[in-house]
Design a protein around this motif. Sequence first.
Motif, mmCIF file in Angstrom:
data_model
loop_
_atom_site.group_PDB
_atom_site.id
_atom_site.type_symbol
_atom_site.label_atom_id
_atom_site.label_comp_id
_atom_site.label_asym_id
_atom_site.label_seq_id
_atom_site.Cartn_x
_atom_site.Cartn_y
_atom_site.Cartn_z
ATOM 1 N N ALA A 128 35.781 35.831 46.721
ATOM 2 C CA ALA A 128 36.333 37.073 46.251
ATOM 3 C C ALA A 128 37.411 37.756 46.820
ATOM 4 O O ALA A 128 38.400 38.000 46.817
ATOM 5 C CB ALA A 128 35.556 37.713 45.004
ATOM 6 N N GLN A 129 36.578 38.191 48.235
ATOM 7 C CA GLN A 129 37.356 39.064 49.162
ATOM 8 C C GLN A 129 38.542 38.275 49.791
ATOM 9 O O GLN A 129 39.487 38.668 50.033
ATOM 10 C CB GLN A 129 36.341 39.328 50.218
ATOM 11 C CG GLN A 129 35.406 40.221 49.537
ATOM 12 C CD GLN A 129 34.306 40.773 50.869
ATOM 13 O OE1 GLN A 129 34.097 40.089 51.690
ATOM 14 N NE2 GLN A 129 33.458 41.799 50.559
ATOM 15 N N ALA A 130 38.244 36.856 49.786
ATOM 16 C CA ALA A 130 39.342 36.024 50.651
ATOM 17 C C ALA A 130 40.702 35.806 49.586
ATOM 18 O O ALA A 130 41.594 35.856 49.874
ATOM 19 C CB ALA A 130 38.687 34.672 50.909
ATOM 20 N N GLY A 131 40.052 35.955 48.187
ATOM 21 C CA GLY A 131 41.176 35.912 47.078
ATOM 22 C C GLY A 131 41.963 37.161 47.168
ATOM 23 O O GLY A 131 43.289 37.111 46.908
ATOM 24 N N VAL A 132 41.285 37.985 47.280
ATOM 25 C CA VAL A 132 42.133 39.630 47.219
ATOM 26 C C VAL A 132 43.031 39.465 48.573
ATOM 27 O O VAL A 132 44.250 40.032 48.614
ATOM 28 C CB VAL A 132 41.023 40.835 47.378
ATOM 29 C CG1 VAL A 132 41.901 42.100 47.657
ATOM 30 C CG2 VAL A 132 40.417 40.979 45.985
ATOM 31 N N ILE A 133 42.435 39.146 49.778
ATOM 32 C CA ILE A 133 43.532 38.985 51.220
ATOM 33 C C ILE A 133 44.560 38.152 50.823
ATOM 34 O O ILE A 133 45.742 38.565 51.219
ATOM 35 C CB ILE A 133 42.500 38.606 52.156
ATOM 36 C CG1 ILE A 133 41.416 39.558 52.248
ATOM 37 C CG2 ILE A 133 43.294 38.459 53.550
ATOM 38 C CD1 ILE A 133 40.254 39.108 53.651
ATOM 39 N N GLY A 134 44.384 37.299 50.519
ATOM 40 C CA GLY A 134 45.620 36.318 49.662
ATOM 41 C C GLY A 134 46.337 36.840 48.794
ATOM 42 O O GLY A 134 47.850 36.677 49.229
ATOM 43 N N SER A 135 46.001 37.572 47.893
ATOM 44 C CA SER A 135 46.805 38.176 47.047
ATOM 45 C C SER A 135 47.882 39.088 47.862
ATOM 46 O O SER A 135 48.837 39.396 47.128
ATOM 47 C CB SER A 135 46.039 38.888 46.024
ATOM 48 O OG SER A 135 45.406 40.134 46.314
ATOM 49 N N TYR A 136 47.533 39.775 48.783
ATOM 50 C CA TYR A 136 48.165 40.796 49.511
ATOM 51 C C TYR A 136 49.421 40.155 49.911
ATOM 52 O O TYR A 136 50.691 40.543 49.910
ATOM 53 C CB TYR A 136 47.507 41.706 50.359
ATOM 54 C CG TYR A 136 46.466 42.656 50.186
ATOM 55 C CD1 TYR A 136 46.864 44.065 50.608
ATOM 56 C CD2 TYR A 136 45.587 42.543 49.223
ATOM 57 C CE1 TYR A 136 46.398 45.008 50.209
ATOM 58 C CE2 TYR A 136 44.950 43.822 48.880
ATOM 59 C CZ TYR A 136 45.377 44.876 49.164
ATOM 60 O OH TYR A 136 44.599 46.026 48.799
ATOM 61 N N GLY A 290 54.397 35.822 42.734
ATOM 62 C CA GLY A 290 54.021 37.247 42.616
ATOM 63 C C GLY A 290 52.941 37.437 41.357
ATOM 64 O O GLY A 290 52.046 38.185 41.641
ATOM 65 N N ALA A 291 53.419 37.000 40.468
ATOM 66 C CA ALA A 291 52.563 37.121 39.129
ATOM 67 C C ALA A 291 51.133 36.664 39.344
ATOM 68 O O ALA A 291 49.997 37.200 38.910
ATOM 69 C CB ALA A 291 53.015 36.367 37.845
ATOM 70 N N LEU A 292 51.128 35.321 39.875
ATOM 71 C CA LEU A 292 49.782 34.960 40.435
ATOM 72 C C LEU A 292 48.982 35.736 41.359
ATOM 73 O O LEU A 292 47.720 36.187 41.026
ATOM 74 C CB LEU A 292 49.830 33.579 40.875
ATOM 75 C CG LEU A 292 48.594 32.945 41.479
ATOM 76 C CD1 LEU A 292 47.371 32.793 40.308
ATOM 77 C CD2 LEU A 292 48.918 31.549 41.820
ATOM 78 N N GLY A 293 49.578 36.259 42.232
ATOM 79 C CA GLY A 293 49.093 37.028 43.481
ATOM 80 C C GLY A 293 48.431 38.450 42.738
ATOM 81 O O GLY A 293 47.430 39.054 42.912
ATOM 82 N N PHE A 294 49.368 38.899 41.825
ATOM 83 C CA PHE A 294 48.671 40.365 41.043
ATOM 84 C C PHE A 294 47.678 39.843 40.084
ATOM 85 O O PHE A 294 46.751 40.929 39.738
ATOM 86 C CB PHE A 294 50.035 40.995 40.210
ATOM 87 C CG PHE A 294 51.298 41.744 41.108
ATOM 88 C CD1 PHE A 294 50.699 42.452 41.932
ATOM 89 C CD2 PHE A 294 52.350 41.290 41.102
ATOM 90 C CE1 PHE A 294 51.712 42.835 42.902
ATOM 91 C CE2 PHE A 294 53.641 41.629 41.708
ATOM 92 C CZ PHE A 294 53.283 42.657 42.721
ATOM 93 N N ALA A 295 47.597 38.761 39.616
ATOM 94 C CA ALA A 295 46.417 38.611 38.758
ATOM 95 C C ALA A 295 45.219 38.354 39.680
ATOM 96 O O ALA A 295 44.085 38.997 39.226
ATOM 97 C CB ALA A 295 46.558 37.170 38.312
ATOM 98 N N ILE A 296 45.363 38.086 40.906
ATOM 99 C CA ILE A 296 44.207 37.993 41.699
ATOM 100 C C ILE A 296 43.958 39.191 42.242
ATOM 101 O O ILE A 296 42.933 39.673 42.423
ATOM 102 C CB ILE A 296 44.348 37.136 42.727
ATOM 103 C CG1 ILE A 296 44.643 35.633 42.385
ATOM 104 C CG2 ILE A 296 43.101 37.133 44.031
ATOM 105 C CD1 ILE A 296 45.171 34.528 43.524
ATOM 106 N N LEU A 297 45.005 40.163 42.420
ATOM 107 C CA LEU A 297 44.946 41.547 43.113
ATOM 108 C C LEU A 297 44.085 42.428 42.216
ATOM 109 O O LEU A 297 43.414 43.319 42.470
ATOM 110 C CB LEU A 297 46.195 42.087 43.357
ATOM 111 C CG LEU A 297 46.385 43.329 43.849
ATOM 112 C CD1 LEU A 297 45.878 43.479 45.306
ATOM 113 C CD2 LEU A 297 47.736 43.836 43.985
ATOM 114 N N PHE A 298 44.343 42.235 40.904
ATOM 115 C CA PHE A 298 43.727 43.004 39.815
ATOM 116 C C PHE A 298 42.553 42.687 39.444
ATOM 117 O O PHE A 298 41.795 43.163 38.520
ATOM 118 C CB PHE A 298 44.663 43.584 38.889
ATOM 119 C CG PHE A 298 45.808 44.270 38.790
ATOM 120 C CD1 PHE A 298 45.597 45.564 38.335
ATOM 121 C CD2 PHE A 298 47.079 43.881 39.208
ATOM 122 C CE1 PHE A 298 46.838 46.512 38.701
ATOM 123 C CE2 PHE A 298 48.104 44.800 39.411
ATOM 124 C CZ PHE A 298 47.742 46.078 39.006
#
Length: 421
Positions: A128-136, A290-298
């Motif tokens: 999950a942390q790796a996903g958040v880093i990727g979302s940035y 970007g929408a995919l990134g924000f889905a992971i970011l949130f």
Amino acid sequence: MSGLIPGAAQAPLETRIAFLVELARRLHQYGTSAPRLEMAISASAQRLALIADVWSSPTAIIISFADAGAEEGLAQVTQVMRLPPGDMHLARLCEADAIADRAIAGELGLREGFRLLRELGRPETRRAQAGVIGSYGLSAASVAALFLHSSWADLVVAGAIGLLIGLITVLSATRPRLAAASDAICALVATAGAILVSAFVVPLAIKSVVLAALIVLVPGMSLTTAVREISSQHLTSGMARMGGSIATLLKLTFGTVAASQLCAAFGVTAGTFVLQPLPRWMDWPSLLVGALGFAILFRAARRDWIVVMVAVAVGYLATRWGGMLSQAVPGAPFGVFLGGLLLGAMANLYARYLHRPGAVVREPGIILLVPGSVGFQSVSYLFERDTTLGMDSFILLITLLISLVAGLLFGDLLVSPRRSL
């Protein structure tokens, strides 16, 4: 919420209070604003035959409980919780909401519900942390393409710096001393990195790259929430959140200024050659990424990714269309108002018919509408002693904030909310 459920309402007083306190803690931790948290806990307490007076702020919750059958009406138990500011976590917010619904409906014992709420506080996995880093990185690259219309080099560098900032942010979550200065450190790293790449590798639009890389840290959502809380008369919470947002803006601006001065002191000068901007057709794949990134970011659950991505796209397209309709650039006040109106109504429809928190639609949907970048630019101009541009940007910031909050309020009028979240 109406009507008492005999099984849950007849549980021991301490059990009912412990469940509601833990529910309040989780809602706060997962980014619920003060008005919605207070309404949710008060409504839940009513269904458990309790009277709860709730006071919520970004860093504390105070709840006074009294049995609904008590004639005196005086509080029997008062709980005070000191909490760090919450961060949006849609998956766990939905889990907490589902647990509360099941427990209050009698499908789940309150003690079991309390245990399940406690388990939501588990640390995030490495994945999950790796996903958040990727979302940035994804968010930074998409903003560089969507709003700044940068070159390919700007997009790639913004994404790479975004990944680095995501790593710093994730590391600071478990390191309090690093967390206190993480905003300034991220801004310093982003600015220094952009200048170094521009000086020795390929020319860049420095300000655009830095803004795109820092976009996730810029407190646009927090500023919007603060204005929403102030407009609903939650003055203490709204002003406290506003103060925190301004402090974040100051730290980010200080980091960029410090990096610029440091590079200048060592004689490092950014390249001035302007590269060809991205073609207009890149807006659509950038919006999707970007929408995919924000889905992971949130931190939305996988089942909600499509919903979140649609909400982000609706917010962006409504703002763009509204700006064109008013014969202005996309992101003008009317476009922001229209985006807030549609997203507020859609969030309430989603909550009403799917019985899940409307935050799944509302919060990610407005991420591209919030004027955090305008606030960052305003403070940056003031640091550079350009008061004219600084005040112009500040007035635009206020206008956009008011437009967005007005849109969300009118959305609630268009489709009345049936759920607190």
